[in-house]
Design an enzyme around this catalytic site. Structure first.
Site, PDB file in Angstrom:
ATOM      1  N   SER A   9       0.492  -0.823  -2.946  1.00  0.00           N
ATOM      2  CA  SER A   9       0.215   0.309  -3.845  1.00  0.00           C
ATOM      3  C   SER A   9       0.489  -0.112  -5.285  1.00  0.00           C
ATOM      4  O   SER A   9       1.620  -0.481  -5.627  1.00  0.00           O
ATOM      5  CB  SER A   9       1.102   1.499  -3.479  1.00  0.00           C
ATOM      6  OG  SER A   9       1.068   2.423  -4.550  1.00  0.00           O
ATOM      7  N   HIS A  34      -4.193  -0.178  -2.749  1.00  0.00           N
ATOM      8  CA  HIS A  34      -4.003   1.270  -2.679  1.00  0.00           C
ATOM      9  C   HIS A  34      -3.773   1.823  -4.084  1.00  0.00           C
ATOM     10  O   HIS A  34      -2.939   1.311  -4.836  1.00  0.00           O
ATOM     11  CB  HIS A  34      -2.798   1.555  -1.778  1.00  0.00           C
ATOM     12  CG  HIS A  34      -2.548   2.989  -1.489  1.00  0.00           C
ATOM     13  ND1 HIS A  34      -3.255   3.698  -0.534  1.00  0.00           N
ATOM     14  CD2 HIS A  34      -1.662   3.869  -2.022  1.00  0.00           C
ATOM     15  CE1 HIS A  34      -2.795   4.940  -0.482  1.00  0.00           C
ATOM     16  NE2 HIS A  34      -1.834   5.077  -1.384  1.00  0.00           N
ATOM     17  N   ASP A  36      -2.783   5.140  -6.189  1.00  0.00           N
ATOM     18  CA  ASP A  36      -2.177   6.469  -6.122  1.00  0.00           C
ATOM     19  C   ASP A  36      -2.561   7.283  -7.345  1.00  0.00           C
ATOM     20  O   ASP A  36      -2.048   7.057  -8.436  1.00  0.00           O
ATOM     21  CB  ASP A  36      -0.657   6.333  -6.017  1.00  0.00           C
ATOM     22  CG  ASP A  36      -0.235   5.901  -4.629  1.00  0.00           C
ATOM     23  OD1 ASP A  36      -0.703   6.535  -3.666  1.00  0.00           O
ATOM     24  OD2 ASP A  36       0.515   4.931  -4.508  1.00  0.00           O
ATOM     25  N   MET A  38      -2.493  10.637  -9.311  1.00  0.00           N
ATOM     26  CA  MET A  38      -1.655  11.849  -9.408  1.00  0.00           C
ATOM     27  C   MET A  38      -2.002  12.604 -10.678  1.00  0.00           C
ATOM     28  O   MET A  38      -2.234  11.994 -11.724  1.00  0.00           O
ATOM     29  CB  MET A  38      -0.173  11.461  -9.457  1.00  0.00           C
ATOM     30  CG  MET A  38       0.257  10.572  -8.303  1.00  0.00           C
ATOM     31  SD  MET A  38       2.039  10.263  -8.359  1.00  0.00           S
ATOM     32  CE  MET A  38       2.210   9.079  -7.019  1.00  0.00           C
ATOM     33  N   HIS A  67      -6.192   7.176  -3.129  1.00  0.00           N
ATOM     34  CA  HIS A  67      -5.428   8.287  -2.558  1.00  0.00           C
ATOM     35  C   HIS A  67      -5.317   9.365  -3.626  1.00  0.00           C
ATOM     36  O   HIS A  67      -4.579   9.210  -4.604  1.00  0.00           O
ATOM     37  CB  HIS A  67      -4.049   7.745  -2.138  1.00  0.00           C
ATOM     38  CG  HIS A  67      -3.092   8.762  -1.639  1.00  0.00           C
ATOM     39  ND1 HIS A  67      -1.741   8.494  -1.502  1.00  0.00           N
ATOM     40  CD2 HIS A  67      -3.265  10.050  -1.231  1.00  0.00           C
ATOM     41  CE1 HIS A  67      -1.134   9.565  -1.035  1.00  0.00           C
ATOM     42  NE2 HIS A  67      -2.018  10.530  -0.866  1.00  0.00           N
ATOM     43  N   MET A  69      -3.993  12.467  -5.017  1.00  0.00           N
ATOM     44  CA  MET A  69      -2.924  13.480  -4.975  1.00  0.00           C
ATOM     45  C   MET A  69      -3.144  14.403  -6.161  1.00  0.00           C
ATOM     46  O   MET A  69      -2.411  14.373  -7.157  1.00  0.00           O
ATOM     47  CB  MET A  69      -1.552  12.793  -5.049  1.00  0.00           C
ATOM     48  CG  MET A  69      -1.168  12.100  -3.760  1.00  0.00           C
ATOM     49  SD  MET A  69       0.176  10.910  -3.998  1.00  0.00           S
ATOM     50  CE  MET A  69      -0.756   9.537  -4.630  1.00  0.00           C
ATOM     51  N   MET A 138       1.461  10.691   5.333  1.00  0.00           N
ATOM     52  CA  MET A 138       2.520  10.539   4.325  1.00  0.00           C
ATOM     53  C   MET A 138       3.875  10.556   5.014  1.00  0.00           C
ATOM     54  O   MET A 138       4.211  11.503   5.724  1.00  0.00           O
ATOM     55  CB  MET A 138       2.458  11.665   3.284  1.00  0.00           C
ATOM     56  CG  MET A 138       1.211  11.675   2.416  1.00  0.00           C
ATOM     57  SD  MET A 138       0.866  10.104   1.615  1.00  0.00           S
ATOM     58  CE  MET A 138       2.366   9.865   0.645  1.00  0.00           C
ATOM     59  N   ASP A 176       2.021   5.874   4.597  1.00  0.00           N
ATOM     60  CA  ASP A 176       2.250   5.709   3.166  1.00  0.00           C
ATOM     61  C   ASP A 176       3.583   6.338   2.760  1.00  0.00           C
ATOM     62  O   ASP A 176       3.758   7.547   2.875  1.00  0.00           O
ATOM     63  CB  ASP A 176       1.092   6.394   2.418  1.00  0.00           C
ATOM     64  CG  ASP A 176       1.133   6.164   0.925  1.00  0.00           C
ATOM     65  OD1 ASP A 176       2.015   5.442   0.439  1.00  0.00           O
ATOM     66  OD2 ASP A 176       0.260   6.724   0.236  1.00  0.00           O
TER      67      ASP A 176
END
Ligand code: DX5
Ligand code: ZN
Length: 220
Positions: A9, A34, A36, A38, A67, A69, A138, A176
């Site tokens: 990540s 990966h 992330d 956000m 991913h 979020m 998660m 994850d």
């Protein structure tokens, strides 16, 4: 059982040297990268947009695993696929029309995934298994790297697996949050296909060794 794939990540990398960081984990044996994403609303932290994804796309052939979020993931799917995302996961807690979100991702040419927060039951997938390429389970509450894996996740993986198998789905499982060599064996033995790891890879003294240890290829 097929070989476990490792997805470092980028949340845990040194962003001042992102190109070197990407090349480093690629050379160390990463199978995918990966991302992330956000938004400061769905989770209390703010990270990357499609611009960084496009920049990383130019650096590597590794599959990019995005991913989301964010509170409104549907709006970001197309920009990220255009930026080179190969896999996109949306949080079931963030979307109203999960079937629509998943078919939208696939129509754009990426693999659709569903991310489940630790408190979200496995049963939310009951009606959508045929549309899911991977489940991102998660094992921490999303928002930050460096947290400890929540142990109840292991039971949930087992429940998801039996549900998936009963429904005849070929969806893969990714885990994850808080993944490290000490818990990777248990995750692998539950049939997890992809281990996402930020801290355990980027903060390791030897990244090649760390990735191999997560895969179970060296003594742990
Ligand atoms: C958590 C993120 C994870 C996180 C994993 O919100 O989705 O991908 O970066 O980081 P570690 O491996 O440090 O727990
Ligand atoms: Zn993640």
């Amino acid at each position: 059982m097929s070989r476990t794939r490792i997805a470092p990540s980028l949340l845990a990398c040194d962003l001042a040297h992102v190109a070197d960081e990407v090349r480093s984990v690629e050379a160390a044996g990463a199978d995918l990268l990966h991302f992330d994403v956000m938004d400061g609303h769905f989770v209390p932290n703010l990270t990357f947009g499609p611009g960084l994804c496009a920049a990383v796309r130019r650096l590597t052939q590794l599959p990019l695993d995005v991913h989301l979020m964010v509170t409104n993931p549907d709006a970001l799917v197309e920009p990220f696929v255009e930026a080179g995302a190969n896999r996109v996961s949306v949080h079931v807690e963030a979307v109203t029309h999960l079937h629509r979100s998943l078919t939208h991702i696939r129509a754009l040419g990426a693999q659709p995934g569903v991310a489940l927060n630790p408190a979200t039951p496995a049963s939310v997938l009951d009606e959508v298994w045929p549309y899911v390429d991977f489940v991102l389970i998660m094992s921490v509450n999303p928002g930050f790297g460096g947290q400890h894996l929540i142990l109840e996740t292991l039971d949930k993986i087992a429940r998801l697996r039996s549900e998936r198998d009963q429904r005849g789905s070929a969806a893969e499982f990714a885990v994850d949050g808080g993944v490290e060599p000490g818990n990777a064996k248990a995750l692998r033995s539950l049939g997890v296909d992809v281990l996402v790891a930020g801290t355990a890879v980027f903060r390791a003294a030897d990244r090649r060794h760390a990735i191999a240890a997560l895969r179970g290829e060296e003594s742990e």
